[in-house]
Design a protein around this motif. Structure first.
Motif, short mmCIF file in Angstrom:
data_model
loop_
_atom_site.label_atom_id
_atom_site.label_comp_id
_atom_site.label_asym_id
_atom_site.label_seq_id
_atom_site.Cartn_x
_atom_site.Cartn_y
_atom_site.Cartn_z
N ALA A 1 -7.04 56.45 -3.96
CA ALA A 1 -7.31 55.31 -3.06
C ALA A 1 -6.11 54.97 -2.18
N ASN A 2 -5.03 55.72 -2.28
CA ASN A 2 -3.82 55.41 -1.48
C ASN A 2 -4.08 55.47 0.02
N PRO A 3 -3.36 54.67 0.79
CA PRO A 3 -2.51 53.57 0.35
C PRO A 3 -3.39 52.39 -0.11
N ILE A 4 -2.95 51.70 -1.16
CA ILE A 4 -3.83 50.68 -1.74
C ILE A 4 -3.73 49.33 -1.02
N LEU A 5 -2.65 49.10 -0.30
CA LEU A 5 -2.52 47.85 0.47
C LEU A 5 -1.76 48.14 1.76
N SER A 6 -2.27 47.55 2.85
CA SER A 6 -1.53 47.67 4.12
C SER A 6 -1.80 46.42 4.95
N ALA A 7 -1.20 46.36 6.14
CA ALA A 7 -1.24 45.13 6.95
C ALA A 7 -2.68 44.66 7.21
N LYS A 8 -3.61 45.60 7.32
CA LYS A 8 -4.99 45.19 7.66
C LYS A 8 -5.64 44.38 6.53
N ASP A 9 -5.09 44.47 5.32
CA ASP A 9 -5.66 43.70 4.19
C ASP A 9 -5.13 42.26 4.16
N TRP A 10 -4.13 41.96 5.02
CA TRP A 10 -3.44 40.67 4.87
C TRP A 10 -4.23 39.51 5.45
N PRO A 11 -4.21 38.35 4.76
CA PRO A 11 -4.98 37.21 5.26
C PRO A 11 -4.31 36.51 6.45
N SER B 1 -1.35 37.12 9.95
CA SER B 1 -0.84 38.17 10.84
C SER B 1 0.56 38.63 10.41
N ILE B 2 0.69 39.94 10.20
CA ILE B 2 1.97 40.51 9.78
C ILE B 2 2.19 41.83 10.52
N ASN B 3 3.39 42.37 10.39
CA ASN B 3 3.62 43.72 10.91
C ASN B 3 3.28 44.77 9.86
N SER B 4 3.87 44.59 8.65
CA SER B 4 3.69 45.63 7.63
C SER B 4 3.94 45.06 6.24
N VAL B 5 3.50 45.79 5.22
CA VAL B 5 3.71 45.38 3.83
C VAL B 5 4.10 46.62 3.05
N PHE B 6 5.16 46.50 2.23
CA PHE B 6 5.67 47.68 1.52
C PHE B 6 6.55 47.21 0.37
N CYS C 1 4.92 41.47 -2.90
CA CYS C 1 5.06 42.44 -1.82
C CYS C 1 6.10 41.99 -0.80
N ARG C 2 6.83 42.94 -0.29
CA ARG C 2 7.69 42.65 0.85
C ARG C 2 6.83 42.70 2.10
N VAL C 3 6.76 41.58 2.79
CA VAL C 3 5.95 41.50 4.01
C VAL C 3 6.89 41.31 5.19
N GLU C 4 6.75 42.19 6.16
CA GLU C 4 7.57 42.04 7.37
C GLU C 4 6.72 41.38 8.44
N ASP C 5 7.23 40.26 8.98
CA ASP C 5 6.45 39.55 9.99
C ASP C 5 6.67 40.19 11.36
N ARG C 6 6.07 39.60 12.34
CA ARG C 6 6.12 40.23 13.66
C ARG C 6 7.36 39.83 14.46
N ARG C 7 8.35 39.24 13.72
CA ARG C 7 9.69 39.10 14.31
C ARG C 7 10.62 40.19 13.74
N GLY C 8 10.13 40.85 12.64
CA GLY C 8 10.98 41.85 11.97
C GLY C 8 11.64 41.31 10.71
#
Ligand code: BMA
Length: 327
Positions: free
Chosen positions: A18-28, A30-35, A51-58
Motif C-alpha cells: 500500500a506504500n506510500p501509506i500517507l502523503s499530502a493529499k491525505d491531510w485535512p 493545506s500542507i506541502n508534504s508529510v514525511f 508526522c513531520r509536516v512541512e507547510d507551504r512556507r517550508g
C-alpha cells in the motif's frame, strides 16, 4: 551466483504494497508534504504516527495520525498537534522536525526527541506527553548542530541515556549522553563512527528510529549519507550494542540493508531518501513495522523480522571498532 551471495542479498525489509501509506493529499489542511514520522503503539493497540509536516512556507510542525491496523484508515488531527513555539522557545523559530518517540514505563509518559531549527542551526529538544494532546516541553537539550536523537526507554546504571548526532568538521558521528533528570546531560561518549572514503556510510551517519531492545542487545537502524555529484543518498544500516553499556558496539554490518529503490523513494522534494524515525512491534514480538519518510514527500512502511536482523548481523557483522580500511 553462489548460494551465499543469494542469501546475502535477500531483502531484510519488505515494502508494504500500500506504500506510500500517507502523503499530502491525505491531510485535512493545506500542507506541502508529510514525511519522517515517529511511531508508537498506544495502550489500546492503536498505532500513532507523529508526522513531520512541512507547510507551504517550508517550515515544519508535528501532526498525529492514528490507525487501528497501522496501515490505513488514518485519523489525522484536524490541525497541527505540536507547533513550533518560538515566543517561548526561540530555538524553534524555523520549525520542529523528525520526532522519535520512546515510551518510558518509569515515567508512564512518551518522551519525544525532535529537531528544533534555530537561527543557530538545528538542535535536539525534548517534550513529554501522556496522550499526544498536551505536551510538556523541556527545550533544547543538545545545542546546534545536533539532531537524530532518541531516548532509551529505561535508565542505564541509574541515568537516562540519549543517542544523538552532533555535526563536526571531522564527520558526523553518533554519540550517547547521560542525565539524572532528562535536563542536564553529560558523560558523552562516541557510540558509532561514520566511515570514510567511498563507504556508503562515510562522513555522516545518524540514528534512525529509537533502538530496539532485544535479549542480545540494542538493535540499531542508522542512516548513512553518501554525497554524490547529483545529491545525497540516504540508506539504512544495522548495528548491535551492549544492553547495559549501549556505547559499546557488538556488531555492525558493512553493507546497507535498505535504500531508495521504489519510485516514491527515488523522486520527491529530495530525491533518494529513505528516512525512518519510528517503528512498532507486532503482537508476535518479532515483526517490526518500520515507518519511514520517502524522498521528503510521503510516509511508507516496511516490515522486518528481529530474528532475521540478528541472523544477518551474525553472518555479516563485525565487532572491530576500527579496521584498516576505515581509517
Ligand atoms: C536530513 C534531515 C531529514 C531529511 C533528510 C533529507 O538531514 O533533515 O529530515 O529527510 O536530511 O532531506
Amino acid at each position: 551466483m553462489s548460494v551465499a551471495t543469494i542469501i546475502r542479498h535477500e531483502p531484510l525489509l519488505l515494502r508494504h504494497p500500500a506504500n506510500p501509506i500517507l502523503s499530502a493529499k491525505d491531510w485535512p489542511y493545506s500542507i506541502n508534504s508529510v514525511f519522517n514520522a515517529g511511531a508508537t503503539l498506544l495502550a489500546d493497540g492503536t498505532t500513532l504516527l507523529l508526522c513531520r509536516v512541512e507547510d507551504r512556507r517550508g517550515l515544519s510542525h508535528l501532526c498525529a495520525a492514528r490507525s487501528r491496523n497501522g496501515v490505513d484508515g488514518w485519523q489525522i488531527d484536524s490541525e497541527p498537534t505540536l507547533m513550533p513555539s518560538p515566543a517561548e522557545y526561540p530555538e524553534e523559530l524555523w520549525g520542529i522536525e523528525d520526532p522519535r518517540i520512546t515510551f518510558v514505563p518509569e515515567l508512564q509518559q512518551y518522551v519525544i526527541a525532535y529537531t528544533s531549527y534555530s537561527r543557530g542551526g538545528p538542535g535536539v529538544s525534548l517534550a513529554l506527553t501522556k496522550d499526544f494532546r498536551s505536551f510538556e516541553r523541556y527545550g533544547v537539550v543538545m545545542p546546534a548542530d545536533d539532531k537524530d536523537a532518541a531516548l532509551l526507554p529505561r535508565r542505564i546504571d541509574g541515568c537516562w541515556a540519549l543517542i544523538h548526532r552532533p555535526m563536526t568538521p571531522l564527520g558526523s558521528h553518533m554519540w550517547i549522553s547521560y542525565s539524572p533528570d532528562l535536563r542536564y546531560w553529560g558523560r558523552h561518549r562516541l557510540m558509532l563512527e561514520a566511515r570514510r572514503g567511498a563507504w556508503w556510510d562515510a562522513n555522516k551517519i545518524g540514528l534512525s528510529p529509537p533502538p530496539i531492545e532485544t535479549a542480545r542487545g540494542w538493535l540499531v537502524f542508522y542512516h548513512g549519507v553518501r554525497h554524490t555529484p547529483s545529491g545525497c543518498l540516504y540508506r539504512l544500516g544495522l548495528a548491535l550494542f551492549e544492553l547495559e553499556n549501549p556505547a559499546k558496539c557488538l556488531l555492525r554490518g558493512d553493507s546497507w540493508i535498505f535504500g531508495p529503490e521504489a519510485e516514491y523513494e527515488r523522486h520527491g522534494d529530495v530525491d533518494d531518501v529513505v528516512f525512518p524515525c519510528g517503528y512498532t512491534m507486532a503482537p508476535d514480538g518479532d515483526t517490526i513495522n518500520l515507518y519511514y519518510g520517502a524522498a521528503d514527500c510521503s510516509i511508507a512502511l516496511a516490515r522486518a523480522s528481529v530474528r532475521s536482523l540478528h541472523d544477518w548481523l551474525d553472518a555479516n557483522g563485525c565487532c572491530n571498532r576500527r579496521r584498516a580500511q576505515d581509517a
